[in-house]
Write an enzyme that holds these catalytic residues in place. Structure first.
Site, short mmCIF file in Angstrom:
data_model
loop_
_atom_site.label_atom_id
_atom_site.label_comp_id
_atom_site.label_asym_id
_atom_site.label_seq_id
_atom_site.Cartn_x
_atom_site.Cartn_y
_atom_site.Cartn_z
N GLU A 460 0.82 -1.22 0.00
CA GLU A 460 0.00 0.00 0.00
C GLU A 460 0.85 1.27 0.00
OE1 GLU A 460 -2.95 -0.10 3.07
OE2 GLU A 460 -4.04 -1.75 2.16
N GLU A 534 -4.86 -8.97 1.59
CA GLU A 534 -5.56 -8.56 2.82
C GLU A 534 -7.05 -8.62 2.57
OE1 GLU A 534 -4.33 -4.81 4.54
OE2 GLU A 534 -2.20 -5.26 4.23
#
Length: 974
Positions: A460, A534
């Site tokens: 990210e 995730e």
């Protein structure tokens, strides 16, 4: 039958091509270097000290420094020529510095977990009193003395740190050795040239945890192991073996690279022998190479292969391991042996069919995890690492993502042994020499582990995800990985996809299905494998079924934690299995962790994303995963059944099971049988009535499992359940002990919050306690906390003798005395007399009830006399250090410490030269004693972790609470 194949020599590491195919054959290997290992080579002589890897975790001195005030950081950096000249280490970095008053600790050590919670602390880091607002808690010093025998002269000696958080500076014998900013990358230094052979050597490490690397609890200190490595100048390099298998119908071919370092000043000529030992301990392959040469002060990499017939393939169900023994023989003498543990298996990420292990399709049933645990923070003992993996495997997990940093080496060792696949993640995206070096260390260190199936080069990275720079950096980092390890693919875990880093990734890592159009991405990039790196981020508090936001408690029913951002656990898993091309899912998270207390701020201090709480107790969603990730019959029933005051009101009852049908009973009356929907749950609204709620699970019409929740009686007793009763007497082994409050018949009281006190006898110690409550501010660890007051304003006076001197009197004016620390040229030195009075000042310490105050004094001469405020005092020797116990009530606002000693040879300058700015002459220590070990249970549960002290014997843990019958647990320490 053992095969024998010759090796080939190359002068440098080969440049491997980048990965361009979807199916790869991979191997992992763990570099395990035995202490005093000796090769069994016919005709070759050995010496007892050919290679040693010595753990030096025990007996470090520790004290807090200061991040902003050098005067409170033991005057570190204030010495003239401190960094201008070699060997001018200052403060604790000076080898003559006296750390007698410091606290003694064993590593691994996390000082942040020992600090109090504070509303000013960073909530994302667990609201501990550390960081920019707490300079007094943000720098820690570690010092250790090691003896290096004269017989080690001629060997290469290095010190290796597995992990220090963070910005560590290492000094050896007053010499600056190096700085490592990363809090996660292992690092080491060759200190051969700086050692005193046959004498005392001082290692000093300054650690500054002011700046954070992540957005989660990261701890502080030397929180992983430290090693001293000794080798012959001609030896296998650090992490110097790489074994890669190719599996076919005829067996497995092992391609082996060995890097040999020659730190001698002459060329090294040698033979290289390789022996492969199978899981049963029998040799299965052998190879040798003779007449090899590595030039002086250089290294060489040598390549070869051996064949293994009928190999045992590594998998989560069959974690079979092989061992490679590499031996270097030079001039008829075995100079080095190096052991590598590895596994043989194949891995494939297929863009259309998902993940394959050993040619068989397998869904990745993974969890994301940070590296802290209740009670101990990031300083996890090795046995606790294994315990945590087993807890995850117990709910059916087969994969582990090291979010978001390189893991401890022992975690991968355990993953190899237990059978847990690993997504091994680098900390930061980039290609600068510093970041590149950290990435290379990760790959070279871990590329040999069979558990590692995929590398992650980023997570990210919002500034990069959608940019051309992100694409470029991802490409460059993946090229680095491919050159070092052509046997595995890479991923980047992305919160957005379709451009930037996601386009470059070998395997696209989707963070949260709700944030991506995964089907559109797959259609656009049909050649790219994918995994859900995730999913979930659900929010739940163990044992809570109605929100109580005032206590930062959220109900434990599975639901979307943040709608439009992520899915529920059930939705997430169904989203994955509906797509055959999706390799699997990594739930965010396996364990709750300190910090990131979404959706709350203070007073919440930990996350609530986990399938397990911070102690490792399963939450209800863990049982959902167990129902879809395992095949052994099971059924789980929620919530608990203590709802006094809600009689007749409907309670949301849910059931997880992998059976075909479940029937629910309340006090023996059936509430109906329902057919299980695949990968889902069953649900009833049940009017509350005290008693027994039971779920019976059926397959093929037969009862295969049942679960019961009953209305408990009042709390009556404490119960202790250790995970094991036998501990190794090694000073490191631990037992994880569940603490429960039970009713009269032994049922856990699911609403109990009693405070439990713990005591131990025998050769164990408590190292941490916890209870999984995200709002609890009780101490995880209770330790003595030291503060220091310097003795300063030193003055000296030459006197005629060493008997009683009036100059030690309290009222004496010392303004005309000499400053003993001020340099004078030889011609300006006063005449040397028979005696010397040395006098300093210290302030009256501020204390709290129960504090203990000691004055640590120096051994300046055998016949010295010591005075406090003009009165003679007797010193006591504790652990080899002289100290005086001070009565604070008898002290004045300013106090004097005086010595009367014979003038040493060389006069005052010789005394000052080894005083480290006068710090060795005296320091006042205020000890705030540790409180009792205690913890409140949270919804009936708590945890205490006990550790062996290194001595064999019988040990007992006792747990007691007010109004409760006490419990004991016995341990056999051998």
């Amino acid at each position: 039958m053992a095969s024998k194949i010759k090796f080939n020599q190359e002068s440098s590491v080969p440049k491997h091509l980048g990965l361009t195919i979807l199916s790869m054959i991979a191997i992992g290997a763990v570099n395990i270097v035995p202490r005093l290992a000796v090769a069994d080579v016919p005709g070759a002589s050995t010496r007892a000290s050919q290679r040693e890897r010595i753990n030096i975790d025990k007996g470090w001195a520790f004290a807090f420094g200061n991040a902003t005030d050098p005067s409170k950081d033991f005057k570190y950096g204030l010495r003239p020529f401190f960094f201008a000249k070699a060997g001018y280490g200052d403060g604790p970095a000076n080898s003559d510095f006296d750390d007698a008053a410091w606290r003694r600790v064993d590593l691994p050590h996390d000082w942040a977990v020992e600090l109090p919670f504070d509303a000013r602390g960073n909530g994302n880091h667990g609201s501990k009193a550390i960081g920019h607002d707490f300079p007094e808690n943000s720098v820690g010093w570690y010092r250790k003395v090691i003896d290096v025998p004269e017989s080690d002269r001629g060997r290469r000696i290095s010190i290796d740190f597995d992990g220090v958080y963070r910005n560590s500076v290492v000094w050896v014998n007053g010499h600056y050795i190096g700085t490592e900013p990363s809090g996660y990358s292992g690092f080491g230094y060759d200190i051969t040239d700086y050692l005193n052979y046959g004498g005392r050597n001082v290692i000093a490490v300054r650690v500054d945890a002011t700046v954070e690397e992540g957005w989660f609890y990261e701890g502080a200190g030397i929180y992983r192991h430290v090693w001293l490595s000794k080798t012959d100048p001609l030896h296998v390099g650090k992490w110097g073996t790489f074994v890669r298998p190719t599996v076919d119908k005829g067996g497995a071919t092992l391609d082996i690279d060995v890097t040999v370092d020659n730190d001698a000043k002459t060329d090294g000529t040698f033979s290289l022998l390789q022996d492969v030992v199978g899981p049963d301990g029998q040799r299965v392959a052998h190879a040798e190479m003779t007449g090899l040469t590595v030039k002086a002060a250089s290294d060489g990499t040598f390549h070869g292969s051996v064949k293994v017939t009928a190999p045992h393939l590594w998998s989560p169900d069959t974690p079979d391991l092989y061992h490679l023994k590499t031996t270097i023989v030079s001039e008829g003498r075995t100079v080095d042996t190096y052991d590598t543990t590895f596994g043989i298996r194949t891995i494939t990420f297929d863009a259309n069919s998902g993940f394959f292990l050993n040619g068989k399709p397998m869904r990745l049933k993974g969890t994301n995890n940070h590296q802290d645990h209740a009670g101990v923070g990031t300083a996890m003992p090795d046995a606790l690492q294994a315990w945590r993996l087993n807890q995850l495997k117990g709910m059916g997990s087969n994969a582990y993502r090291t979010s978001h940093n390189p893991p401890a080496p022992e975690l991968l060792d355990d993953a190899d042994r237990i059978g847990m696949m690993v997504l091994d993640e680098h900390r930061m995206m980039g290609t600068t020499p510093e970041i590149r070096g950290q990435l290379e260390r990760l790959i070279i260190r871990d590329r040999n582990h069979p558990s590692v199936i995929l590398w992650s080069v980023g997570n990210e990275e919002w500034a990069l995800e959608g940019t051309p720079l992100g694409t470029h950096l991802a490409d460059e980092m993946q090229d680095i990985v491919h050159r070092l390890d052509p046997s595995r693919r890479t991923t980047v875990a992305a919160s957005s996809s379709g451009r930037g880093v996601s386009v470059s990734a070998d395997v696209i890592g989707f963070n949260y299905g709700a944030q991506h159009d995964v089907d559109a991405f797959h259609q656009r990039f049909p050649e790219k494998p994918a995994a859900m790196t995730e999913e979930g981020s659900t929010l739940s508090t163990r044992g809570i079924y109605f929100d109580d936001r005032s206590k930062v408690h959220l109900n434990a029913y599975d639901r979307q934690g943040r709608p439009s951002y992520s899915l529920s656990i059930e939705e997430g898993w169904n989203h994955v299995i509906a797509r055959p091309w999706m390799s699997g899912m990594f739930v965010w998270t396996g364990f709750d962790y300190r910090g990131e207390p979404t959706p709350f701020g203070w007073p919440a201090i930990s996350s609530q994303f986990g399938m397990l709480d911070t102690t490792g107790v399963y939450k209800d969603s863990a049982y959902y995963l167990k129902s879809v990730w395992t095949t052994a019959p099971m059924v789980h029933l929620l919530p608990h059944w203590n709802w006094q005051g809600k009689e007749g009101q409907p309670i949301d009852v849910r059931v997880y099971s992998n059976a075909q049908a479940v029937e629910l009973f309340l006090n023996g009356k059936s509430l109906g049988r329902k057919t299980m929907v695949a990968n889902s749950h069953l649900q009833w609204d049940v009017p509350y009535q005290a008693g027994k709620l039971e779920a019976r699970a059926y397959s093929d019409g037969k009862l295969v499992a049942n679960a019961i929740v009953s209305t408990s009686g009042r709390a009556e007793k404490v119960a202790l359940t250790p995970d094991k009763h036998k501990l190794a007497a090694d000073g490191t082994d631990v037992s994880v002990v569940w603490v429960n409050v039970e009713d009269k018949v032994g049922g856990i009281v699911p609403t109990a919050s009693d405070r439990i006190k713990f005591d131990v006898t025998g050769p164990i110690r408590i190292i941490g306690v916890g209870n999984g409550d995200p709002g609890s501010h009780e101490a995880d660890r209770t330790v003595d906390r030291y503060e220091f007051l310097p003795v300063s304003q030193w003055r000296s006076l030459a006197v005629d003798g060493t008997g009683d001197q009036t100059e030690v009197a309290e009222a004496v004016d010392t303004t005309s005395w000499r400053d003993p620390l001020q340099w004078l040229p030889p011609e300006a030195q006063p005449p040397v007399t028979a005696g010397l009075v040395l006098r300093g000042q210290f302030s009256r310490p501020t204390t709290q009830p129960g504090d203990k105050v000691s004055l640590f004094v120096a051994d300046l001469a055998p016949s010295q006399r010591v005075y406090v405020n003009g009165l003679p005092v007797e010193t006591t020797v504790v652990d080899g250090n002289r100290q005086v116990v001070l009565d604070v009530d008898g002290l004045k606002s300013e106090n004097s410490l005086s010595y009367v000693i014979p003038t040493p040879k060389g006069g005052v300058p010789s005394l000052a030269d080894v005083s480290v700015g006068g710090s060795r002459w005296g320091v006042v220590r205020i000890n705030h004693p540790a409180g009792p070990w205690q913890r409140s249970v949270f919804n009936g549960w708590a945890q205490v972790i006990v550790q062996s002290t290194g001595v064999p014997g019988r040990a007992t843990l006792k747990a007691s609470g007010e109004g409760l019958s006490a419990a004991t647990a016995q341990f056999d320490v051998k």
